[in-house]
Design a protein around this motif. Structure first.
Motif, PDB file in Angstrom:
ATOM      1  N   ARG A  76       0.875  -1.166   0.000  1.00 16.78           N
ATOM      2  CA  ARG A  76       0.000   0.000   0.000  1.00 16.78           C
ATOM      3  C   ARG A  76       0.911   1.213   0.000  1.00 16.78           C
ATOM      4  O   ARG A  76       1.870   1.288   0.787  1.00 16.78           O
ATOM      5  CB  ARG A  76      -0.890   0.012   1.243  1.00 16.78           C
ATOM      6  N   ASN A  99      -5.715   3.209  -5.454  1.00 16.52           N
ATOM      7  CA  ASN A  99      -4.321   2.916  -5.133  1.00 16.52           C
ATOM      8  C   ASN A  99      -3.342   3.925  -5.706  1.00 16.52           C
ATOM      9  O   ASN A  99      -2.241   4.077  -5.182  1.00 16.52           O
ATOM     10  CB  ASN A  99      -3.931   1.525  -5.652  1.00 16.52           C
ATOM     11  N   GLY A 118      -4.838  -3.276   1.913  1.00 12.38           N
ATOM     12  CA  GLY A 118      -5.552  -2.186   1.270  1.00 12.38           C
ATOM     13  C   GLY A 118      -6.915  -1.921   1.850  1.00 12.38           C
ATOM     14  O   GLY A 118      -7.546  -0.941   1.501  1.00 12.38           O
TER      15      GLY A 118
END
Lengths: 424, 424, 424, 424
Positions: free
Chosen positions: C64, C325, C422
């Motif tokens: 992440r 992301n 995530g």
């Protein structure tokens, strides 16, 4: 041949609205620094080949439901192709399939000339047995374990080249169904080597100004393995054959989820992209009409092509390859030509300078939005204007329907029966 | 280290039954003209590398649920690998992941020597940011738009080579997650060129007796496009780099339905097959235990490898690459080593002469049956006998459980928390 | 909170062009008998819920990469949601995730009131272990073999209902990751029965004016089988629970190639469609931004919804569920809200009377063209006008960037680290 | 009819080895507490239906390559089915396809009696047009927009029931290809309602002791949407029709990656599992020979069935449904019967008590290993012994080849041509 007066009459009904829409779009594009007339010129310069067999109704292994007035031979098919190009001005060439389209070259050229059509890549056929054939292709053709069967298949391809030379074609597309339905049925390595040897024999017969296209497909008619199953194998093939050998991408011939536009990019990198078979698909090689299932994917493919259009030696052969099972094939081919042209024109509107900046800055959101903005532009007025300027129909479908062409040929042509698979 | 007496005690319970089963199988194989002892020797010669990170519990983006006695560092991991090899005799090497496994080379070698382990391919990591890192890999590493980021990633790979040289490794595996989550986010052609340039810089630093493996993956962590997305791109990469560059196939990195054994065959043809990451999958890169989902697919891959084992210069690196989310990783790695070995041994039993005949005759039914007959052979007695002869456990799982190893290390090692993703 | 003057200043730059574009579109739609103002009203009436967790940067099991100014708690998240709604006027509600978003209900309502936000469906979480948790969810939650674990998971869901009641929510969404990574790991039939029993216990605690949503997903985090793997199992669940139980469709939770709009149609037929989690995907549950991969698919889903909008008792909960992301989550959520709204408005332009006629006549070509004509309409001026009229930004992204909001919160909020998966 | 002396002669060659192998296996199973004779009895009790059309060579939309001695009519087909059952003793019933297999019921029964065959489920056909048909199925059958077409299709199904009653069948399988090739071509909701209405009309004509099977398929021949596309829709159908309506699962009719054994489990839970069409597949509805692509998947399906075999009212109809394009269909059907039987017997060897314990303890590794141990057992001696005891052939393929049956019928039957699709 279509009476030009029908086109004129139908265009007259739509000309004023088109003018309004075109001018409005011109204004909006102008605000972005885009000259609409340059884009119209690009649209006018666009052309995609129609496969002769696409003018007949397709089918599946379950059935084929023929339509009215199916073409009975290559000359009927050329008549239908003539209609398509006359109305769309976007389908100026025809791709023949041998043996079905064999005829006197002079007659073929004469008929094509009537419509201003030329001949695109030749297509050989070794996935069906013909009545007079010595060796069967049940267990393969160019890669068969039997030398005589391979020789027969090579010979057929060489014959396709000869026919093509006589009618002005410049390329041969080789797609074979060879593969296996069972693990173990074939030795995959040796089968590939036999295929390569056969292709080399064909390559030797290729004129200097011709190209040979290797077309991959993941499966069908073979259901466990296929000799040229993906672009990797197609690339290996083109590399081993030589510089006249290129890879052809059929949009429906990939595994699920595969990023096709990326394959396009990689083949451009490798200097081996030769052309396309356009269609759309949801599940497999569905051969659906271009742009009807995932129009954005078609746009993304064209985005790569427009981006690379100045690449030295990039010379692409574009053909439609669809199976029209539930529509009038002429209508589907007209709409598909336009949908492909639409994606090309939308991709031509991408602000590539802005895009390059966003990419450089890793501004993923704006880069993505830049592509979508171009895709979202309703370029219908540009396409219609291009047709109008080139003598085609503003609305090809309505004009075709108004012409009564289908009923006319249905009255003249023999009635087709439902037997036979979908590929003729 | 496991007490040998436990192995002996557990083996003693099972030796008689094994002898019976082994002799019966010997008799059955003998009837087919197969010498079981030759097959046992093949089994004894087999080895697959264990990835150091595989000894920890894996996870998903949703969570990681640590187990008892997780290894806290590379020396703990080597202890676990030692257990695996001691019991299975099928996992004689370890593959390190840098930066996590960085340590004094002498210490690493000393620890490995305790268990008779060697070091397999080195694995670099540029898909996570490390605390001390100057440039972030959020938008890529070897293919990043920023030159400094690329240089940092190249430098890291060169460091991996240095570490590897010190501990006797002979290969570097490069897998990167670079790609894009949006159409347009990257220019796919230029991104690939940047990747190739970086790889060439790493290649320059590769010792003459080393190899570099390019590993493809269709998606994840990038969800629209990935730089090295399939074997075609991996092949292009290996071709452009040179003869020390080879392609590595991870069984779970393909699009749905793809025929993986065919890719194996094609890479062998191209002279570019370098090795494998073994695992199994049902949906994506599931990293499940080898042979637990589709054991016949694993066999078919090995069928290609055994068929090609005399190919000049074919030198394959075999590694397990799995994520053990719900099992004791040591147990999964032991079972997986054996399942991979099993497929190798089953493939060694294929009657290749008969098969070649059926293939030549297009006797698809018998060709297919020939493969299945080999696959169906329960080779457990061969694998167990090979372990017994090499000093391992007849039943590695039961022996491991009897040893109390996990409880022992759980008492000694720090308790892991559930934070962090699954890849360490 | 964003300064309104920024919106005004940015809108002022774009108002004239919008007026031109809007009037041109009004004219074109008028020609088709469509009143643009009615469509603008529909756009103004549209709203989609934002998930609180979507305001943080997402990740994968690999890593992440946090962004600047990540929200540290639910109040930060509500501030971000406030920005999204203020600028787009299309995201009027927030969906909470418990335990992360637990806080004093009065404080939550007060903060939401600041931005005119309400609370949408509550989301329970039993796919991660919390530090203080007695029973682990490593091997399942609502379907666990251990009764106490199931009871704990039921209790957590009941708590979510209690929190929801206090803040005005009216629905509970239950998604669980329970399943298996190995064939045999669970008895699939008994596991489903345990799940149903747990769901019945939760259902008992559901207020009369609430609904419970069952959400299916084919795989991940379980990689062999998942308890509620498809809409068939979700339907069985909703049928067994009762009339307050409905099915929720997440666009990314299906097998490859599945026709999602058809599932929508079937669930409407069954009277069990409850709502959506919007996102886009190319490979799996990619959680990409809505409309960025296959915008036509999103349109086809909305085409079903608009077609069925007068179905009695059809009351749908719409939420975004994405993983951001590589973008600023606020930007992605704004664009996604608008893309979903866009598909709704495009679907509202479908000439349903003409379509019904083509369908009745089996004129597949024109039926298909009718959908595409609506999809192709560039409705940007309608969406922008709706925002302008509702006090939002004509260009939300540019206005947001001009506001400096991200830099401002980055200066105030604690810096996030890259650890963790995530999903938070 | 096959001369029994051939079976005897061939069996004589193999009896001694079989005895050895059988006794060895008996000893190994005995050690696990399994009585091999009880398992042999289960094998002898097993039977799967052969589809009449499976005795002819299949094909694809690209071509059909007929074999030697293809059956020309239903009586030839019954002769071939007689051979299959005589040699395997595992295929005691035949499933007819109307209209192709229409004949005098007394003649059908007389011919079947010769071989001890009975008649399994009847299969209607509304995916092809017959020469004498009033309404075309080009745009659908039971779900067609035209009432008369639907009535014709209903009538055909009722006729199938009447024929079935006369020959002792007890079930009707309805599979239709109805769907669409374009988004918009059909209104998916209304199309489903028309389908349900037609099915209700057929259901009314179903005798009390009959069942009707609804068979789903994701795609083909329709390539965008299919009326009964998955088990969810099939379940809805069976629920709306009533208790005589059940769902039939064809192993090849699912989206990629779908967990089929889980669907089996869910349909058992719902009380709606009616039966199977067995085959294998790699890409789509490939109709490959059972157990040749993924034998473990076939085992996992049978694992569910054996686990549930004591479920009240579970009464399953098992049929093979394959397309034999490159093999002698008699050989493929024999091998497939045995492969299905093999999976059933392997599943019968699962240690269910141990498995339940591992599942209860979440010992995923051992649970999975328990299934694999059963799958790995080479049960060939059990299957061969069952055949021997029932008067069949120890090696059906070698015995069939030794009999010269194919050459014999090739000399008598008319030569088939290659025209026509693969489904007759």
């Amino acid at each position: 041949m279509l009476d030009k007066s029908i086109i004129e009459a139908e265009n007259a009904k739509r000309a004023a609205d088109l003018e309004t829409d075109f001018n409005q779009l011109a204004e909006r594009l102008d605000r972005k620094g885009i000259d609409i007339n340059a884009i119209v010129k690009r649209a006018q310069g666009f052309g995609v080949a129609v496969p002769s067999w696409g003018t007949g109704t397709g089918g599946t292994r379950f059935a084929r439901f023929p339509g009215e007035g199916e073409p009975a031979n290559i000359f009927d098919k050329l008549d239908d192709c003539g209609v398509i190009h006359t109305l769309t001005r976007a389908a100026p060439s025809v791709s023949l399939h041998i043996p079905w389209d064999k005829a006197d070259p002079a007659d073929l050229k004469a008929k094509a000339d009537e419509y201003g059509l030329s001949f695109d890549a030749m297509n050989s056929n070794t996935f069906q047995d013909q009545p007079d054939q010595t060796q069967s292709y049940k267990y393969g053709s160019l890669s068969h374990t039997n030398e005589e069967t391979r020789a027969q298949a090579v010979e057929h391809n060489l014959e396709c080249i000869e026919i093509g030379k006589a009618i002005g074609s410049r390329a041969l597309t080789v797609w074979i169904g060879d593969g296996a339905n069972f693990p173990g049925q074939t030795h995959m390595g040796r089968q590939f080597e036999r295929y390569l040897d056969s292709m080399k024999a064909i390559y030797k017969g290729l004129p200097d100004d011709w190209r040979i296209f290797s077309e991959h497909k993941i499966y069908e008619p073979a259901f466990y393995s296929t000799v040229v199953q993906d672009w990797g194998t197609s690339l290996l093939t083109a590399q081993e054959l030589g510089e006249k050998a290129m890879c052809l991408v059929d949009l429906g011939h990939h595994a699920p989820n595969v990023n096709i536009e990326m394959i396009v990019s990689r083949l451009i990198h490798a200097g081996k992209l030769g052309g396309f078979h356009f269609n759309d698909s949801k599940y497999g090689d569905d051969d659906l009409d271009s742009g009807t299932i995932d129009p954005y994917r078609l746009f993304l493919v064209w985005n790569e092509l427009v981006d690379a259009e100045n690449t030295p030696d990039l010379d692409l052969a574009h053909m439609i390859d669809q199976s029209h099972n539930v529509t009038d094939p002429i209508e589907s081919l007209m709409v598909s030509s336009i949908e492909i042209q639409r994606a090309f024109i939308q991709a031509s509107l991408v602000d590539r300078k802005a895009l390059a900046g966003y990419q450089s800055d890793n501004d993923a959101l704006m880069a993505s939005a830049t592509l979508r903005a171009a895709f979202r532009t309703d370029v219908d007025p540009i396409l219609a204007k291009a047709r109008e300027l080139s003598g085609g129909a503003i609305d090809p479908i309505e004009t075709y329907r108004a012409s009564g062409y289908r009923a006319e040929v249905a009255a003249k042509r023999p009635k087709a029966d439902g037997s036979g698979g979908g590929i003729v």
